[in-house]
Motif scaffolding. Structure first.
Motif, PDB file in Angstrom:
ATOM      1  N   MET A  83       0.845  -1.185   0.000  1.00  0.00           N
ATOM      2  CA  MET A  83       0.000   0.000   0.000  1.00  0.00           C
ATOM      3  C   MET A  83       0.879   1.233   0.000  1.00  0.00           C
ATOM      4  O   MET A  83       1.941   1.253   0.609  1.00  0.00           O
ATOM      5  CB  MET A  83      -0.961  -0.008   1.181  1.00  0.00           C
ATOM      6  N   ASN A  84       0.438   2.231  -0.716  1.00  0.00           N
ATOM      7  CA  ASN A  84       1.118   3.515  -0.770  1.00  0.00           C
ATOM      8  C   ASN A  84       0.409   4.437   0.216  1.00  0.00           C
ATOM      9  O   ASN A  84      -0.774   4.702   0.068  1.00  0.00           O
ATOM     10  CB  ASN A  84       1.079   4.093  -2.187  1.00  0.00           C
ATOM     11  N   GLN A  85       1.129   4.901   1.204  1.00  0.00           N
ATOM     12  CA  GLN A  85       0.555   5.732   2.251  1.00  0.00           C
ATOM     13  C   GLN A  85       0.839   7.207   1.960  1.00  0.00           C
ATOM     14  O   GLN A  85       1.967   7.658   2.093  1.00  0.00           O
ATOM     15  CB  GLN A  85       1.134   5.332   3.611  1.00  0.00           C
ATOM     16  N   GLY A  86      -0.179   7.937   1.536  1.00  0.00           N
ATOM     17  CA  GLY A  86      -0.049   9.359   1.253  1.00  0.00           C
ATOM     18  C   GLY A  86       0.210   9.649  -0.209  1.00  0.00           C
ATOM     19  O   GLY A  86       0.702   8.805  -0.952  1.00  0.00           O
ATOM     20  N   ASP A  87      -0.140  10.864  -0.611  1.00  0.00           N
ATOM     21  CA  ASP A  87       0.082  11.301  -1.993  1.00  0.00           C
ATOM     22  C   ASP A  87       1.553  11.200  -2.383  1.00  0.00           C
ATOM     23  O   ASP A  87       1.878  10.744  -3.479  1.00  0.00           O
ATOM     24  CB  ASP A  87      -0.379  12.750  -2.183  1.00  0.00           C
ATOM     25  N   ILE A  88       2.438  11.612  -1.491  1.00  0.00           N
ATOM     26  CA  ILE A  88       3.873  11.639  -1.783  1.00  0.00           C
ATOM     27  C   ILE A  88       4.420  10.237  -2.041  1.00  0.00           C
ATOM     28  O   ILE A  88       5.405  10.070  -2.747  1.00  0.00           O
ATOM     29  CB  ILE A  88       4.659  12.365  -0.654  1.00  0.00           C
ATOM     30  N   ALA A  89       3.760   9.226  -1.481  1.00  0.00           N
ATOM     31  CA  ALA A  89       4.202   7.844  -1.666  1.00  0.00           C
ATOM     32  C   ALA A  89       3.565   7.200  -2.893  1.00  0.00           C
ATOM     33  O   ALA A  89       3.817   6.032  -3.180  1.00  0.00           O
ATOM     34  CB  ALA A  89       3.873   7.019  -0.420  1.00  0.00           C
ATOM     35  N   GLY A  90       2.728   7.951  -3.598  1.00  0.00           N
ATOM     36  CA  GLY A  90       2.149   7.443  -4.827  1.00  0.00           C
ATOM     37  C   GLY A  90       0.742   6.904  -4.716  1.00  0.00           C
ATOM     38  O   GLY A  90       0.250   6.268  -5.649  1.00  0.00           O
ATOM     39  N   ALA A  91       0.070   7.156  -3.595  1.00  0.00           N
ATOM     40  CA  ALA A  91      -1.310   6.675  -3.453  1.00  0.00           C
ATOM     41  C   ALA A  91      -2.212   7.434  -4.412  1.00  0.00           C
ATOM     42  O   ALA A  91      -2.274   8.659  -4.377  1.00  0.00           O
ATOM     43  CB  ALA A  91      -1.792   6.851  -2.016  1.00  0.00           C
ATOM     44  N   GLY A  92      -2.919   6.705  -5.271  1.00  0.00           N
ATOM     45  CA  GLY A  92      -3.853   7.329  -6.205  1.00  0.00           C
ATOM     46  C   GLY A  92      -5.044   7.919  -5.474  1.00  0.00           C
ATOM     47  O   GLY A  92      -5.566   8.957  -5.849  1.00  0.00           O
ATOM     48  N   ILE A  93      -5.497   7.234  -4.442  1.00  0.00           N
ATOM     49  CA  ILE A  93      -6.566   7.730  -3.575  1.00  0.00           C
ATOM     50  C   ILE A  93      -6.026   7.609  -2.161  1.00  0.00           C
ATOM     51  O   ILE A  93      -6.179   6.588  -1.494  1.00  0.00           O
ATOM     52  CB  ILE A  93      -7.866   6.925  -3.769  1.00  0.00           C
ATOM     53  N   ALA A  94      -5.353   8.657  -1.705  1.00  0.00           N
ATOM     54  CA  ALA A  94      -4.648   8.628  -0.424  1.00  0.00           C
ATOM     55  C   ALA A  94      -5.588   8.661   0.774  1.00  0.00           C
ATOM     56  O   ALA A  94      -5.231   8.190   1.847  1.00  0.00           O
ATOM     57  CB  ALA A  94      -3.670   9.794  -0.347  1.00  0.00           C
ATOM     58  N   ALA A  95      -6.783   9.181   0.605  1.00  0.00           N
ATOM     59  CA  ALA A  95      -7.688   9.370   1.736  1.00  0.00           C
ATOM     60  C   ALA A  95      -8.343   8.077   2.212  1.00  0.00           C
ATOM     61  O   ALA A  95      -8.866   8.031   3.313  1.00  0.00           O
ATOM     62  CB  ALA A  95      -8.754  10.394   1.378  1.00  0.00           C
ATOM     63  N   HIS A  96      -8.345   7.042   1.385  1.00  0.00           N
ATOM     64  CA  HIS A  96      -8.974   5.778   1.782  1.00  0.00           C
ATOM     65  C   HIS A  96      -7.960   4.658   1.543  1.00  0.00           C
ATOM     66  O   HIS A  96      -7.690   4.287   0.398  1.00  0.00           O
ATOM     67  CB  HIS A  96     -10.250   5.527   0.980  1.00  0.00           C
ATOM     68  N   LEU A  97      -7.421   4.158   2.622  1.00  0.00           N
ATOM     69  CA  LEU A  97      -6.412   3.107   2.568  1.00  0.00           C
ATOM     70  C   LEU A  97      -6.883   1.934   1.711  1.00  0.00           C
ATOM     71  O   LEU A  97      -8.049   1.548   1.769  1.00  0.00           O
ATOM     72  CB  LEU A  97      -6.145   2.625   4.001  1.00  0.00           C
ATOM     73  N   HIS A  98      -5.980   1.393   0.944  1.00  0.00           N
ATOM     74  CA  HIS A  98      -6.247   0.194   0.154  1.00  0.00           C
ATOM     75  C   HIS A  98      -4.919  -0.514  -0.102  1.00  0.00           C
ATOM     76  O   HIS A  98      -3.903   0.120  -0.317  1.00  0.00           O
ATOM     77  CB  HIS A  98      -6.962   0.519  -1.161  1.00  0.00           C
ATOM     78  N   GLN A  99      -4.955  -1.828  -0.022  1.00  0.00           N
ATOM     79  CA  GLN A  99      -3.753  -2.639  -0.246  1.00  0.00           C
ATOM     80  C   GLN A  99      -3.859  -3.349  -1.586  1.00  0.00           C
ATOM     81  O   GLN A  99      -4.851  -4.016  -1.863  1.00  0.00           O
ATOM     82  CB  GLN A  99      -3.581  -3.672   0.866  1.00  0.00           C
ATOM     83  N   HIS A 100      -2.826  -3.197  -2.391  1.00  0.00           N
ATOM     84  CA  HIS A 100      -2.793  -3.832  -3.706  1.00  0.00           C
ATOM     85  C   HIS A 100      -2.264  -5.250  -3.605  1.00  0.00           C
ATOM     86  O   HIS A 100      -1.335  -5.529  -2.853  1.00  0.00           O
ATOM     87  CB  HIS A 100      -1.887  -3.044  -4.660  1.00  0.00           C
TER      88      HIS A 100
END
Length: 189
Positions: free
Chosen positions: A135-152
């Motif tokens: 999972m990417n945590q936060g915009d800076i880490a590359g999360a496409g939707i940072a506000a709702h945690l999701h694990q790939h």
């Protein structure tokens, strides 16, 4: 000179993209459906659950429409609309929470169990050789939707290194050249 199996077009010949000129060594694999991802179509407008978060909306849809594969009490598994590989899915808590440290014990458990089940299921169905789990945590880490945690959970196979231009002499392009041209021409003035 005649076309080759790799490139059936003659230099200077008009091809299906409407372009002309000498062909290079690359084949083109057009993926215009990915433009929705690139342009942020359907991306939440803010960080709250009511700001258009797809992960909050999906559980209210029928599973087939929302692409939900499996539901648990505190989380669910859903196919990625913009997959890196076939079978790429995400495990998402129902609760709108951004950071892994904010998950409850029940949410952590469901995310872990669903991830294990996803791996087993994908291996059974498609024979995946491995997985990228994360999972990417936060915009800076590359999360496409940072506000709702999701694990790939991205299945991987030997030889799927995605170095398309190097290995397969193929480029993956998300938009037809004619569409790119029209956008640039319109914006130029």
């Amino acid at each position: 000179m005649t076309g080759t199996p790799e490139s059936p077009y003659q230099p200077g010949e008009v091809n299906e993209q409407g372009g002309t000129g000498a062909q290079d060594a690359f084949l083109r694999l057009w993926t215009p459906h990915r433009m929705a991802y690139i342009t942020g179509e359907n991306k939440p407008v803010g960080t709250s659950a009511g700001d258009g978060c797809p992960f909050c909306r999906i559980p209210g849809l029928p599973d087939s429409e929302g692409l939900v594969v499996r539901r648990a009490e505190a989380a669910y598994a859903v196919l990625n609309l913009y997959p890196y590989n076939p079978g790429h899915l995400m495990v998402v808590p129902y609760r709108h929470v951004a950071d892994y440290t904010e998950l409850t014990e029940a949410e952590v458990n469901d995310v872990a169990v669903l991830t294990q089940q996803a791996m087993r299921t994908i291996r059974t169905v498609s024979g995946a050789h491995g997985f990228n789990i994360g999972m990417n945590q936060g915009d800076i880490a590359g999360a496409g939707i940072a506000a709702h945690l999701h694990q790939h959970a991205v299945p991987r196979w030997s030889g799927d290194t995605n170095f398309m231009p190097v290995v397969a002499q193929t480029r993956v392009l998300p938009q037809l050249l004619s569409e790119t041209r029209d956008l640039l021409a319109k914006a130029w003035s």
